[in-house]
Design an enzyme around this catalytic site. Structure first.
Site, mmCIF file in Angstrom:
data_model
loop_
_atom_site.group_PDB
_atom_site.id
_atom_site.type_symbol
_atom_site.label_atom_id
_atom_site.label_comp_id
_atom_site.label_asym_id
_atom_site.label_seq_id
_atom_site.Cartn_x
_atom_site.Cartn_y
_atom_site.Cartn_z
ATOM 1 N N ASP A 135 10.102 0.241 0.299
ATOM 2 C CA ASP A 135 9.292 -0.487 1.478
ATOM 3 C C ASP A 135 9.703 -1.875 1.129
ATOM 4 O O ASP A 135 9.116 -2.383 2.442
ATOM 5 C CB ASP A 135 8.028 -0.090 1.706
ATOM 6 C CG ASP A 135 7.082 -0.199 0.384
ATOM 7 O OD1 ASP A 135 7.601 -0.411 -0.598
ATOM 8 O OD2 ASP A 135 5.953 -0.132 0.239
ATOM 9 N N HIS A 136 9.909 -2.442 0.266
ATOM 10 C CA HIS A 136 10.081 -3.835 0.057
ATOM 11 C C HIS A 136 10.970 -3.975 -1.514
ATOM 12 O O HIS A 136 10.817 -2.912 -2.079
ATOM 13 C CB HIS A 136 8.821 -4.732 0.147
ATOM 14 C CG HIS A 136 7.738 -4.083 -0.540
ATOM 15 N ND1 HIS A 136 7.813 -4.246 -2.123
ATOM 16 C CD2 HIS A 136 6.545 -3.312 -0.355
ATOM 17 C CE1 HIS A 136 6.563 -3.847 -2.524
ATOM 18 N NE2 HIS A 136 5.741 -3.454 -1.392
ATOM 19 N N CYS A 138 3.676 -3.995 1.700
ATOM 20 C CA CYS A 138 3.501 -2.598 2.058
ATOM 21 C C CYS A 138 3.067 -2.264 3.354
ATOM 22 O O CYS A 138 3.742 -1.560 4.082
ATOM 23 C CB CYS A 138 2.441 -1.772 1.103
ATOM 24 S SG CYS A 138 2.918 -2.076 -0.661
ATOM 25 N N HIS A 141 -1.713 3.776 3.316
ATOM 26 C CA HIS A 141 -1.741 2.129 3.353
ATOM 27 C C HIS A 141 -1.565 1.848 4.960
ATOM 28 O O HIS A 141 -1.008 0.520 4.913
ATOM 29 C CB HIS A 141 -0.968 1.610 2.591
ATOM 30 C CG HIS A 141 -1.437 0.230 2.046
ATOM 31 N ND1 HIS A 141 -0.926 -0.669 1.127
ATOM 32 C CD2 HIS A 141 -2.609 -0.256 2.453
ATOM 33 C CE1 HIS A 141 -1.410 -1.531 0.597
ATOM 34 N NE2 HIS A 141 -2.628 -1.366 1.353
#
Length: 479
Positions: A247-248, A39, A97
């Site tokens: 994001d992934h 993240c 984050h």
């Protein structure tokens, strides 16, 4: 969210919805890569257009902790700062984050308003953590101290409630759009879906054939649709570019609740394609032609340069950027399918695990210099498809589960997207030589930023009403 999670990306049981309608009305990218498989580093790269290793978002467990003192360095320039200088209103809602406090528990020196965002609505400075699982499916005793919600820079809820989390993000986002409908604006809306733990509002529960993961994805889909409907209702869709991405890749170690990466190998935390290749969609009615499928190799870092070009601004020239503008692709000045398999200067992407360069993508080829061992005990770990505890392949980039490859493992990703069949490197001398040359040139220009993810301190844990760490305030905008 994994590359294979959406109906429009081939999932056989996920219900089709608003995001898939967005695909039909816009452009779907088949080779969109995140800059990292976790993240914090992927978000840092998205906002700065630079590799996480350059901006210092690496080290430790590779992500920012709830009690960490590190954060996105203030000398890095974000999309928001570039566009703000160009006269754009800038807003951020959702998961951040990228750091919280630096010296004191409530100083908030790493929060979004220090990085170019004028409006910061409901936000998760940390993340939607496993310890926040209100259902107690995986943890009999969740740890609510890690579960806190901010509005702007103020802690308003600890622990936060999942029931109206997505609706709160949506409410603030729609309000921001309405307030700035007559001016240029940039909104960074980052949902908590699809992160562990899985959740959804009551109206979406038990509505998907995929169970809790599918329920959460349906709620996310609804919220995305509401944002697009807002733009249409205000008649500003023709001057608004919307980019949807993850994001992934999916977190395979949590079984049916970790998402699907389709035919890709590996997942979250790894540098196999399952950890890095994600859904990527561009929607801009009247500008981006509907129903387009782009096979170009692109990166989340390209969003920075794309925004700068569209706004007509020049980013600071005192640093190296790793992204490229997507404008030629979006405006169909480049063919959807690259005309040459290996052009004179193919797109090159560098895949890191913390500060270790693991793999290099070079046009259609990918070379692994290091690779992560993948778990093999899914049956034992996932009784009935539900994980017993949370775990990752590994946060560690230097442990015994890492294999060094000399010569590198070489794959043709166009022909073998699942990375199943290594090529005989002796027959690809020119390709290997070009990859090694690109790698050396990259490393020669690389100045790693100071590792920010190593810094932790229990005294920096956000806590409202100490020592109880419990509160439930309603932001003024929600009253």
């Amino acid at each position: 969210m994994g590359w294979g999670d959406l109906c429009s990306y081939g999932h056989p049981t996920q219900e089709c919805g608003e995001i898939d309608k967005m695909v039909a009305e816009g452009m779907r990218f088949t080779q969109w890569y995140s800059a990292d498989s976790l993240c914090s580093p992927s978000r840092a790269a998205l906002l700065t257009g630079r590799l996480p290793i350059r901006v210092g978002v690496w080290g430790g467990e590779r992500v920012f902790a709830n009690d960490g003192s590190g954060g996105l360095p203030k000398n890095e320039t974000t999309i928001a700062e570039v566009l703000k200088d160009a006269g754009y209103a800038t807003g951020m809602v959702g998961k951040w984050h990228l750091g919280i406090n630096e010296f004191l528990p409530g100083d908030g020196r790493h929060l979004p308003h220090h990085h170019g965002f004028d409006f910061v609505g409901t936000n998760l400075p940390f993340t939607n953590h496993w310890a926040c699982d209100e259902s107690k499916v995986h943890l009999a005793h969740p740890n609510p101290i890690k579960c806190f919600l901010y509005w702007n820079a103020t802690l308003v809820q600890q622990p936060f409630r999942h029931d109206n989390l997505t609706a709160s993000f949506l409410q603030d986002s729609v309000a921001f759009i309405h307030s700035n409908k007559d001016t240029p604006f940039f909104l960074y809306l980052s949902f908590a879906h699809m992160h562990t733990d899985m959740f959804s509002a009551p109206r979406f529960r038990e509505t998907s054939r995929r169970g809790r993961y599918g329920d959460g994805l349906r709620e996310l889909d609804w919220a995305v649709g509401e944002v697009l409907k807002t733009l249409v209702s205000l008649q500003i869709q023709h001057r608004t570019l919307v980019i949807f991405l993850s994001d992934h890749g999916g977190h395979l170690e949590i079984c049916t609740e970790g998402g699907s990466n389709g035919i890709l190998k590996g997942g979250k935390a790894s540098t196999w394609d399952g950890g890095l290749r994600v859904p990527g969609i561009a929607w801009w009615p009247g500008v981006v032609a509907p129903g387009q499928v782009s096979q170009h190799l692109v990166s989340s870092m390209d969003v920075f340069q794309t925004a700068a070009e569209l706004a007509g601004v020049t980013p600071p020239k005192d640093r190296i950027y790793d992204g490229k503008s997507l404008v030629p692709i979006l405006l169909e000045k480049a063919p959807a399918v690259p005309t040459s398999k290996l052009p004179p200067s193919p797109r090159t992407l560098f895949h890191y695990c913390s500060d270790r360069l693991m793999a290099v993508r070079y046009g259609e080829y990918k070379a692994h210099f290091y690779s992560m061992e993948l778990p093999t005990n899914y049956t034992e770990h996932c009784p009935s498809g539900v994980p017993k505890v949370e775990y990752y392949t590994s946060f560690d980039c230097y442990g015994p589960h890492i294999t060094h490859h000399e010569p590198p493992l070489l794959y043709n990703i166009d022909r073998d997207p699942g990375e199943l069949y290594p090529l005989p490197v002796g027959q690809y001398d020119e390709v290997i030589a070009n990859i090694l040359a690109a790698k050396l040139q990259h490393q020669a220009s690389l100045v790693p930023g100071k590792a920010q993810c190593k810094e932790t301190s229990t005294t920096l844990q956000p806590c409202c009403n100490p020592p109880f760490c419990y509160c439930n305030y309603k932001p003024a905008s929600h009253r």
